[in-house]
Design a protein around this motif. Structure first.
Motif, PDB file in Angstrom:
ATOM      1  N   PHE A 164       6.142  10.066  -7.350  1.00 14.64           N
ATOM      2  CA  PHE A 164       7.416   9.723  -6.717  1.00 14.64           C
ATOM      3  C   PHE A 164       8.136  10.968  -6.206  1.00 14.64           C
ATOM      4  O   PHE A 164       9.323  10.935  -5.889  1.00 14.64           O
ATOM      5  CB  PHE A 164       8.313   8.951  -7.698  1.00 14.64           C
ATOM      6  N   SER A 165       7.395  12.096  -6.110  1.00 16.58           N
ATOM      7  CA  SER A 165       8.050  13.328  -5.680  1.00 16.58           C
ATOM      8  C   SER A 165       8.195  13.359  -4.155  1.00 16.58           C
ATOM      9  O   SER A 165       7.605  12.540  -3.442  1.00 16.58           O
ATOM     10  CB  SER A 165       7.235  14.536  -6.145  1.00 16.58           C
ATOM     11  N   GLY A 166       8.950  14.310  -3.686  1.00 17.19           N
ATOM     12  CA  GLY A 166       9.147  14.457  -2.239  1.00 17.19           C
ATOM     13  C   GLY A 166       9.894  13.265  -1.675  1.00 17.19           C
ATOM     14  O   GLY A 166      10.552  12.525  -2.407  1.00 17.19           O
ATOM     15  N   THR A 167       9.775  13.091  -0.372  1.00 19.76           N
ATOM     16  CA  THR A 167      10.465  11.951   0.247  1.00 19.76           C
ATOM     17  C   THR A 167       9.441  11.023   0.877  1.00 19.76           C
ATOM     18  O   THR A 167       8.319  11.429   1.175  1.00 19.76           O
ATOM     19  CB  THR A 167      11.430  12.428   1.359  1.00 19.76           C
ATOM     20  N   ALA A 168       9.846   9.780   1.047  1.00 20.97           N
ATOM     21  CA  ALA A 168       8.987   8.809   1.739  1.00 20.97           C
ATOM     22  C   ALA A 168       8.995   9.167   3.224  1.00 20.97           C
ATOM     23  O   ALA A 168      10.063   9.381   3.798  1.00 20.97           O
ATOM     24  CB  ALA A 168       9.532   7.400   1.516  1.00 20.97           C
ATOM     25  N   ASP A 169       7.793   9.236   3.821  1.00 17.17           N
ATOM     26  CA  ASP A 169       7.688   9.633   5.224  1.00 17.17           C
ATOM     27  C   ASP A 169       7.768   8.393   6.119  1.00 17.17           C
ATOM     28  O   ASP A 169       6.763   7.736   6.395  1.00 17.17           O
ATOM     29  CB  ASP A 169       6.349  10.368   5.423  1.00 17.17           C
ATOM     30  N   TRP A 170       8.973   8.099   6.575  1.00 20.52           N
ATOM     31  CA  TRP A 170       9.194   6.856   7.330  1.00 20.52           C
ATOM     32  C   TRP A 170       8.407   6.808   8.631  1.00 20.52           C
ATOM     33  O   TRP A 170       8.203   5.741   9.205  1.00 20.52           O
ATOM     34  CB  TRP A 170      10.690   6.664   7.607  1.00 20.52           C
ATOM     35  N   LYS A 171       7.958   7.975   9.124  1.00 24.52           N
ATOM     36  CA  LYS A 171       7.162   7.971  10.373  1.00 24.52           C
ATOM     37  C   LYS A 171       5.889   7.138  10.166  1.00 24.52           C
ATOM     38  O   LYS A 171       5.374   6.518  11.090  1.00 24.52           O
ATOM     39  CB  LYS A 171       6.795   9.408  10.770  1.00 24.52           C
ATOM     40  N   ILE A 218       0.837  -1.209   0.000  1.00 29.19           N
ATOM     41  CA  ILE A 218       0.000   0.000   0.000  1.00 29.19           C
ATOM     42  C   ILE A 218       0.870   1.257   0.000  1.00 29.19           C
ATOM     43  O   ILE A 218       2.078   1.194   0.226  1.00 29.19           O
ATOM     44  CB  ILE A 218      -0.940   0.047   1.238  1.00 29.19           C
ATOM     45  N   ARG A 219       0.205   2.382  -0.252  1.00 36.00           N
ATOM     46  CA  ARG A 219       0.828   3.688  -0.039  1.00 36.00           C
ATOM     47  C   ARG A 219       0.176   4.336   1.182  1.00 36.00           C
ATOM     48  O   ARG A 219      -0.688   3.730   1.822  1.00 36.00           O
ATOM     49  CB  ARG A 219       0.662   4.569  -1.276  1.00 36.00           C
ATOM     50  N   ALA A 220       0.563   5.589   1.461  1.00 33.22           N
ATOM     51  CA  ALA A 220       0.088   6.252   2.686  1.00 33.22           C
ATOM     52  C   ALA A 220      -1.366   6.704   2.590  1.00 33.22           C
ATOM     53  O   ALA A 220      -1.995   7.018   3.602  1.00 33.22           O
ATOM     54  CB  ALA A 220       0.976   7.454   2.980  1.00 33.22           C
ATOM     55  N   GLY A 221      -1.900   6.731   1.382  1.00 30.30           N
ATOM     56  CA  GLY A 221      -3.276   7.191   1.187  1.00 30.30           C
ATOM     57  C   GLY A 221      -3.371   7.865  -0.163  1.00 30.30           C
ATOM     58  O   GLY A 221      -2.398   7.876  -0.935  1.00 30.30           O
ATOM     59  N   ILE A 267       2.346  -6.799   5.311  1.00 30.86           N
ATOM     60  CA  ILE A 267       1.997  -5.592   4.557  1.00 30.86           C
ATOM     61  C   ILE A 267       3.278  -4.838   4.236  1.00 30.86           C
ATOM     62  O   ILE A 267       4.182  -4.744   5.077  1.00 30.86           O
ATOM     63  CB  ILE A 267       1.045  -4.699   5.387  1.00 30.86           C
ATOM     64  N   THR A 268       3.337  -4.331   3.016  1.00 29.87           N
ATOM     65  CA  THR A 268       4.433  -3.417   2.674  1.00 29.87           C
ATOM     66  C   THR A 268       3.848  -2.028   2.553  1.00 29.87           C
ATOM     67  O   THR A 268       2.803  -1.844   1.935  1.00 29.87           O
ATOM     68  CB  THR A 268       5.078  -3.805   1.325  1.00 29.87           C
ATOM     69  N   ILE A 269       4.527  -1.061   3.148  1.00 33.28           N
ATOM     70  CA  ILE A 269       4.064   0.312   3.028  1.00 33.28           C
ATOM     71  C   ILE A 269       5.139   1.185   2.385  1.00 33.28           C
ATOM     72  O   ILE A 269       6.270   1.245   2.859  1.00 33.28           O
ATOM     73  CB  ILE A 269       3.574   0.877   4.397  1.00 33.28           C
ATOM     74  N   HIS A 270       4.739   1.820   1.288  1.00 29.19           N
ATOM     75  CA  HIS A 270       5.579   2.842   0.647  1.00 29.19           C
ATOM     76  C   HIS A 270       4.925   4.176   1.016  1.00 29.19           C
ATOM     77  O   HIS A 270       3.895   4.549   0.445  1.00 29.19           O
ATOM     78  CB  HIS A 270       5.600   2.629  -0.880  1.00 29.19           C
ATOM     79  N   PRO A 271       5.492   4.886   1.988  1.00 31.99           N
ATOM     80  CA  PRO A 271       4.780   6.029   2.564  1.00 31.99           C
ATOM     81  C   PRO A 271       4.867   7.322   1.743  1.00 31.99           C
ATOM     82  O   PRO A 271       5.379   8.334   2.199  1.00 31.99           O
ATOM     83  CB  PRO A 271       5.435   6.173   3.943  1.00 31.99           C
ATOM     84  N   ARG A 272       4.333   7.247   0.550  1.00 30.10           N
ATOM     85  CA  ARG A 272       4.044   8.439  -0.248  1.00 30.10           C
ATOM     86  C   ARG A 272       2.558   8.361  -0.574  1.00 30.10           C
ATOM     87  O   ARG A 272       1.970   7.280  -0.571  1.00 30.10           O
ATOM     88  CB  ARG A 272       4.846   8.442  -1.553  1.00 30.10           C
ATOM     89  N   TYR A 273       1.971   9.518  -0.877  1.00 32.01           N
ATOM     90  CA  TYR A 273       0.566   9.544  -1.271  1.00 32.01           C
ATOM     91  C   TYR A 273       0.458   9.345  -2.784  1.00 32.01           C
ATOM     92  O   TYR A 273       1.417   9.619  -3.521  1.00 32.01           O
ATOM     93  CB  TYR A 273      -0.078  10.868  -0.835  1.00 32.01           C
TER      94      TYR A 273
END
Ligand SMILES: Cc1cc2nc3c(=O)[nH]c(=O)nc-3n(C[C@H](O)[C@H](O)[C@H](O)COP(=O)(O)O)c2cc1C
Length: 334
Positions: A185-192, A148-151, A174-180
């Motif tokens: 693919f812009s910005g950074t992945a929010d590891w929080k 999934i992504r962050a939303g 579950i795998t999470i790629h924390p971008r919306y």
């Protein structure tokens, strides 16, 4: 660096030899690419995303994505789609073809995928997610994972809510790629967000996003407590990143391949591609990979200028040997 552990990871009934996972990447993680990264010790490789509908319609091109080799196992096969019954039929086909894990794509931001309500579009339809994961779980006799992504967009973060739904429907990780999705693919992945999802789940949580150096793999584990790390772009033209991480954990000095080893690796990649696609097509596919394999190397402008005219193995060897002997002479690669 000593506190991070890359030793085995259990996903459902499957035990991976370590916690390093090759990310699914459309157009990249084909069979030859997977065999190459496997050489460097990665614990699990994943196919490109495969259309569930294409599989159920037995479309020739789609079925080709299922081609695998015993040497790359365990293999996760990733499917995408939006209809529960099509997804469960596709999962059965994937398992029959040898998938060790079935992975469902719930994060792709590509327009053609979103248009059919699949990939990242599913993050807006939790009811559909329930139906899809439950339907696939019912027929799937190998571990089931979901990526999934962050939303959809940052004004509505849903990762944990969606991850819990997926866990409740029986997924094994579950795998999470924390971008919306709107972020691409812009910005950074929010590891929080990886840390938040990990804290809220009982099943293993794998983190994906922006691991471009071996040290960052350790950092992701330290910052998020995730159970596994997935590496995508950081392994393109740099498949030895997995070995470097494992070496770093053992306290060994990390090294990149010497020029002769790099040459052998490129040739091997070409050979694998030729077997699958034929020499001419392989040569064309190698062009982009050669850019990646020689990224950051000195004196590359001539070589790079010649890449687009590579049509066969002989020309590849000619240009590569010329370039690498020049690099050796200059001593710029050591
Ligand atoms: C060219 C490319 C293709 C991708 N294709 C897929 C895909 O088929 N399925 C998927 O779940 N994610 C896909 N992704 C996302 C990656 O799996 C990964 O989550 C993302 O690139 C972030 O990790 P990285 O920074 O290590 O690359 C793709 C990414 C790239 C760059």
């Amino acid at each position: 660096m000593k506190d991070a552990q890359f030793l085995m990871l259990k996903i459902g009934s499957l035990i991976l030899k370590n916690r390093l996972i090759m990310a699914p990447m459309a157009g990249i993680t084909n069979l030859p690419f997977r065999l190459i990264v496997k050489k460097y010790g990665v614990g699990l490789v994943t196919t490109e995303m495969i259309s569930a509908r294409g599989l159920t319609l037995a479309q020739k091109k789609t079925l080709e994505y299922l081609k695998s080799d015993p040497g790359e196992k365990p293999l996760a096969v990733q499917i995408f789609g939006s209809e529960p019954s099509v997804m469960s039929d596709a999962a059965v086909i994937a398992v029959e073809a040898g998938a060790s894990i079935v992975d469902i794509n719930m994060g792709c931001p590509a327009r053609k995928v979103l248009k059919i309500g699949a990939g990242g579009a599913l993050l807006q339809t939790p009811e559909k997610i329930k139906k899809i994961v439950s339907a696939v779980k019912e027929v799937c006799h190998v571990p089931l994972t979901v990526k999934i992504r962050a939303g959809w967009s940052s004004d509505k973060p849903v990762a944990l809510e969606i991850a819990r739904i997926i866990e409740d429907c029986g997924a094994d990780a579950i795998t999470i790629h924390p971008r919306y999705i709107t972020q691409g693919f812009s910005g950074t992945a929010d590891w929080k967000i990886i840390a938040e999802v990990k804290r809220g789940l009982k099943i293993p949580c794998i983190g994906s996003g922006d691991i471009s150096t071996p040290a960052l793999a350790f950092e992701m584990i330290r910052e998020t407590a995730c159970d596994g790390v997935m590496i995508g772009r950081g392994a393109i033209g740099n498949p030895w990143i997995f070995k470097q991480i494992l070496d770093l954990e053992k306290g060994l000095k990390i090294e990149r391949p010497g020029l002769d080893e790099l040459r052998d690796l490129i040739m091997e990649h070409f050979r694998f591609l030729s077997l699958l696609k034929g020499e001419n097509r392989a040569a064309r596919m190698m062009r982009g990979l050669l850019i990646s394999y020689t990224k950051g190397l000195a004196c590359s402008s001539n070589f790079r200028g010649n890449i687009s005219s590579i049509e066969d193995l002989d020309t590849l060897i000619l240009y590569l040997d010329h370039y690498f002997s020049r690099l050796k002479e200059t001593g710029f690669y050591n």
